[in-house]
Design an enzyme around this catalytic site. Structure first.
Site, PDB file in Angstrom:
ATOM      1  N   MET A  76      -6.593  -6.854  -2.803  1.00 33.81           N
ATOM      2  CA  MET A  76      -7.711  -5.940  -3.050  1.00 33.81           C
ATOM      3  C   MET A  76      -8.197  -6.078  -4.491  1.00 33.81           C
ATOM      4  O   MET A  76      -8.869  -5.193  -5.027  1.00 33.81           O
ATOM      5  CB  MET A  76      -7.316  -4.507  -2.740  1.00 33.81           C
ATOM      6  CG  MET A  76      -7.061  -4.282  -1.256  1.00 33.81           C
ATOM      7  SD  MET A  76      -7.224  -2.572  -0.708  1.00 33.81           S
ATOM      8  CE  MET A  76      -5.950  -1.773  -1.658  1.00 33.81           C
ATOM      9  N   GLY A  77      -7.860  -7.210  -5.122  1.00 32.79           N
ATOM     10  CA  GLY A  77      -8.334  -7.454  -6.479  1.00 32.79           C
ATOM     11  C   GLY A  77      -7.491  -6.761  -7.525  1.00 32.79           C
ATOM     12  O   GLY A  77      -6.358  -6.351  -7.277  1.00 32.79           O
ATOM     13  N   ALA A  78      -8.048  -6.639  -8.755  1.00 33.63           N
ATOM     14  CA  ALA A  78      -7.306  -6.120  -9.907  1.00 33.63           C
ATOM     15  C   ALA A  78      -5.995  -6.888 -10.031  1.00 33.63           C
ATOM     16  O   ALA A  78      -4.907  -6.316 -10.082  1.00 33.63           O
ATOM     17  CB  ALA A  78      -7.068  -4.621  -9.795  1.00 33.63           C
ATOM     18  N   HIS A 119       0.344 -10.899  -7.913  1.00 40.11           N
ATOM     19  CA  HIS A 119      -0.612 -11.617  -7.067  1.00 40.11           C
ATOM     20  C   HIS A 119      -0.613 -13.118  -7.389  1.00 40.11           C
ATOM     21  O   HIS A 119      -0.655 -13.958  -6.478  1.00 40.11           O
ATOM     22  CB  HIS A 119      -2.038 -11.091  -7.290  1.00 40.11           C
ATOM     23  CG  HIS A 119      -2.236  -9.657  -6.905  1.00 40.11           C
ATOM     24  ND1 HIS A 119      -2.489  -8.687  -7.839  1.00 40.11           N
ATOM     25  CD2 HIS A 119      -2.225  -9.041  -5.703  1.00 40.11           C
ATOM     26  CE1 HIS A 119      -2.650  -7.531  -7.228  1.00 40.11           C
ATOM     27  NE2 HIS A 119      -2.484  -7.707  -5.933  1.00 40.11           N
ATOM     28  N   GLN A 160      -8.238   1.557   4.817  1.00 37.75           N
ATOM     29  CA  GLN A 160      -6.838   1.897   4.577  1.00 37.75           C
ATOM     30  C   GLN A 160      -6.656   2.990   3.532  1.00 37.75           C
ATOM     31  O   GLN A 160      -5.534   3.309   3.148  1.00 37.75           O
ATOM     32  CB  GLN A 160      -6.030   0.652   4.207  1.00 37.75           C
ATOM     33  CG  GLN A 160      -6.344   0.026   2.862  1.00 37.75           C
ATOM     34  CD  GLN A 160      -5.682  -1.327   2.711  1.00 37.75           C
ATOM     35  OE1 GLN A 160      -6.058  -2.291   3.370  1.00 37.75           O
ATOM     36  NE2 GLN A 160      -4.668  -1.406   1.854  1.00 37.75           N
ATOM     37  N   ASP A 201       5.241  -4.028  -1.128  1.00 40.45           N
ATOM     38  CA  ASP A 201       4.762  -3.197  -0.027  1.00 40.45           C
ATOM     39  C   ASP A 201       5.567  -3.574   1.225  1.00 40.45           C
ATOM     40  O   ASP A 201       5.049  -4.206   2.152  1.00 40.45           O
ATOM     41  CB  ASP A 201       3.262  -3.421   0.196  1.00 40.45           C
ATOM     42  CG  ASP A 201       2.442  -2.912  -0.977  1.00 40.45           C
ATOM     43  OD1 ASP A 201       2.599  -1.729  -1.329  1.00 40.45           O
ATOM     44  OD2 ASP A 201       1.653  -3.684  -1.544  1.00 40.45           O
ATOM     45  N   GLN A 259       4.370  -2.415   4.696  1.00 40.78           N
ATOM     46  CA  GLN A 259       3.176  -3.179   5.056  1.00 40.78           C
ATOM     47  C   GLN A 259       3.549  -4.571   5.542  1.00 40.78           C
ATOM     48  O   GLN A 259       3.003  -5.064   6.542  1.00 40.78           O
ATOM     49  CB  GLN A 259       2.238  -3.280   3.857  1.00 40.78           C
ATOM     50  CG  GLN A 259       1.046  -4.194   4.086  1.00 40.78           C
ATOM     51  CD  GLN A 259       0.143  -4.255   2.877  1.00 40.78           C
ATOM     52  OE1 GLN A 259      -0.691  -3.394   2.683  1.00 40.78           O
ATOM     53  NE2 GLN A 259       0.323  -5.274   2.036  1.00 40.78           N
ATOM     54  N   SER A 292       1.904  -3.572 -10.147  1.00 41.65           N
ATOM     55  CA  SER A 292       0.955  -2.991  -9.216  1.00 41.65           C
ATOM     56  C   SER A 292      -0.361  -2.751  -9.935  1.00 41.65           C
ATOM     57  O   SER A 292      -0.367  -2.415 -11.129  1.00 41.65           O
ATOM     58  CB  SER A 292       1.486  -1.659  -8.672  1.00 41.65           C
ATOM     59  OG  SER A 292       0.482  -0.967  -7.964  1.00 41.65           O
TER      60      SER A 292
END
Length: 279
Positions: free
Chosen positions: A31-33, A38, A62, A151, A154, A186
């Site tokens: 979701m970026g950032a 990542h 979500q 996560d 998830q 995060s």
């Protein structure tokens, strides 16, 4: 050069060309950032795949709290620069209407593993996750998909989704990346104050202590309660749960010989932090 693609048609045309050349295609849904966590996924994908797509899409489905959706950090230009440095071939960054066209009514629900913990506290969250992941897998036609273990629930939902629907993609769970003081990386950490950031590693420390207590023979409920007390003593405003669960099903522990996972969610500086560790 990393291409930024906005449409499903453009993405599919690119992937068709890659597959015609015989490349294995990897995808890193985000979701970026972006942070080092990542980027570690992207590097793993680069090492194992001929071509890599990173998706950047803040999925409205979500978020069960509209204010949380509004506050979610967005930094596409900086994200693109990081991904180009890693060597990712394509970024898929669609607008919401490209993912959810007018009249959209189809959703995906994963039972069982999605229901406790986050599922109970955030109704509809995992339906949003499962729906967008299923769509991204269909859009990208990826062979391999990379998710972080931070996560954990998830990740189990995605693995169940792929197994149950016979999707032709291999899900790869990658180790949580932590700062030197133990805080799991995060995008939400950016919203912590300086003092909150100093206190935040207490969650991980309390979980490690609870894991040691369980392994030494302390009753699970007592160990979890001690961990919650330790977190609150460090300035967290609330602890939603610190729970020991079956690592695969996320159900209550009935067989201690099966792999176990401790999962936690707590609030600090009006930021909801989650974490998990193997026990």
């Amino acid at each position: 050069m990393t291409d930024i693609i906005r449409t499903v048609a453009g993405l599919r045309a690119l992937v068709r060309g890659w597959k015609a050349e015989g490349h294995v295609v990897g995808v890193v849904p985000t979701m970026g950032a972006l942070h080092e966590g990542h980027l570690s996924l992207a590097r793993r994908a680069k090492a194992e795949c001929g071509r890599v797509i990173t998706t950047i899409f803040v999925n409205p489905m979500q978020f069960n709290n509209p204010d949380d959706l509004k506050k979610y950090p967005r930094s596409e230009d900086a994200d693109a620069a990081l991904l180009q440095w890693v060597g990712v071939e394509a970024i898929f960054a669609p607008m919401p209407e490209e993912v959810y066209p007018e009249g959209f009514v189809t959703t995906v629900t994963v039972g069982g593993v999605s229901q406790p913990l986050e599922g109970a506290l955030r109704p509809g969250h995992f339906e949003g996750v499962a729906t967008v992941v299923a769509k991204l897998f269909g859009m990208t036609q990826a062979d391999r998909a990379y998710f972080g273990q931070k996560d954990w629930q998830q990740l189990q939902v995605v693995q169940r989704l792929v197994a149950d629907l016979n999707m032709a993609v291999t899900v790869v769970g990658c180790e949580t990346v932590r700062d030197p003081d133990g805080l799991a990386m995060s995008s939400r950490n950016l919203r912590l104050s300086a003092e909150g950031r100093r206190r935040a590693p207490a969650l991980y420390a309390a979980m490690l202590a609870a894991a040691r207590d369980v392994r030494s023979g302390m009753a699970q409920d007592q160990a979890m309660a001690r961990a919650a007390e330790a977190v609150l003593a460090e300035g967290f405003s609330s602890v939603e749960y610190i729970a020991l669960r079956d690592a695969e099903t996320l159900g209550e522990v009935t067989d201690p010989d099966r792999p176990l996972r401790m999962l936690a969610a707590a609030w600090l500086d009006d930021v909801r932090l989650i974490d998990n560790i193997a026990v």
